[in-house]
Scaffold this active site. Structure first.
Site, PDB file in Angstrom:
ATOM      1  CE  LYS A 101       3.301   6.247   9.325  1.00  0.00           C
ATOM      2  NZ  LYS A 101       4.075   4.986   9.202  1.00  0.00           N
ATOM      3  CG  ASP A 110      -1.257 -10.639   2.901  1.00  0.00           C
ATOM      4  OD1 ASP A 110      -1.282  -9.598   3.597  1.00  0.00           O
ATOM      5  OD2 ASP A 110      -1.995 -10.807   1.919  1.00  0.00           O
ATOM      6  CB  SER A 125       6.014   9.358  10.565  1.00  0.00           C
ATOM      7  OG  SER A 125       4.752   9.900  10.214  1.00  0.00           O
ATOM      8  CE1 TYR A 173       2.493   8.181   6.222  1.00  0.00           C
ATOM      9  CE2 TYR A 173       2.135   9.952   7.797  1.00  0.00           C
ATOM     10  CZ  TYR A 173       2.989   9.085   7.147  1.00  0.00           C
ATOM     11  OH  TYR A 173       4.329   9.124   7.430  1.00  0.00           O
TER      12      TYR A 173
END
Length: 289
Positions: free
Chosen positions: A169, A70, A153, A165
């Site tokens: 990134k 984990d 990304s 998000y």
């Protein structure tokens, strides 16, 4: 000179990009430690387990070793690296891919209208990548060779799925740069890079495309295989000019083309940079230490 195949750790490799990257490295004969939480089907909303990926790595020509880990728990990450060193004596490639992605992330609505848990991807992503790198770096510096790669990304440079998000990134890209500065200052032959992946043939995206074909029609013919980044990582690791890329954020499709690596249908993967003009940040050389 190495007498054994390169040893890689790919975090978050039960499915998706991690699974593809691990299998790609296996196809080049690498020993790959496949990590993640899913040990049995049904433990996650998407199919895939560390054992299935490890079997694919071995079938591809490498040696897949599944390790339940984990990445949100520092002690489990530490134990993972300790095990790899105990069994192999080295770590040559670390792929920081683990990330907590929930179905709600891509659902309609503003960030405050979605569950707070979507912010977990900042911890199981940016922080977990730092922790894994922290444990691996001393070994790579000692052996005076290594590659730490972050999967990122274009969402680092444009809006995509909201601030959690984007922060994840962008954090991966900047962390690769700063780690690269430290590796260079240490005079080591270790490189840290971040790779912008394209729209992937992952289980999650393919399911989304099947459920809403009109919404995702623009992605037809624009997908990149989940394994492409693994082939790029292998090419980078074996490139005599690896250190030229230290600290940089690279567009995976561009690097694949540079190395002559074709993808789906025997074609070069579509480049986000070429399609949109959006490119990774070029961080400044000024530093305070």
């Amino acid at each position: 000179m190495m007498t054994q195949p390169p040893v890689a750790i790919v975090t978050g490799s039960s499915r998706g990009a991690g699974r593809g990257i691990a299998t790609a490295l296996g196809s080049h004969g690498a020993i790959v430690y496949v990590t993640g939480r899913s040990q049995k089907e049904g433990q996650a909303s998407m199919p895939g387990t560390i054992h299935a990926t490890a079997a694919e790595v071995t079938a591809a020509g490498g040696q897949g070793i599944a390790v339940a880990c984990d990445s949100s728990k520092d002690e489990e990450v530490a134990a993972l690296v300790e095990r790899v060193i105990a069994e192999q004596g080295r770590v040559d490639i670390l792929i920081n891919n683990a990330c907590a992605i929930y179905d709600e992330l891509s659902m309609p609505g503003n960030f405050w209208e979605k569950p707070l848990k979507i912010g977990d991807m900042i911890n199981v992503g940016v922080r977990s990548g730092f922790v894994a790198s922290w444990h691996v770096a001393p070994h790579m510096v000692k052996q005076d060779r290594g590659l730490i790669l972050f999967t990122s990304s274009p969402g680092a440079m444009h809006y995509c799925f909201g601030p959690a998000y984007g922060a994840h990134k962008a954090g991966m890209d900047k962390m690769a740069f700063d780690m690269g500065v430290d590796f260079a200052d240490a005079g080591s032959k270790v490189a840290a890079v971040s790779i912008w992946m394209g729209a992937l043939t992952s289980e999650r995206l393919l399911e989304m495309m099947a459920a809403e074909p009109e919404k995702f029609k623009h992605l037809e013919g624009q997908l990149e295989s989940t394994g492409l980044t693994g082939h790029v990582a292998w090419a980078l690791y074996n490139d005599p000019k690896l250190l030229d890329y230290n600290g940089k954020t690279l567009v995976g499709a561009d690097m694949a083309k540079h190395y002559g690596i074709t993808d789906l249908g025997g074609q070069f993967a579509p480049s986000f940079r070429e399609a949109t003009g959006i490119a990774p940040v070029e961080y400044g050389a000024y530093k305070v230490k």
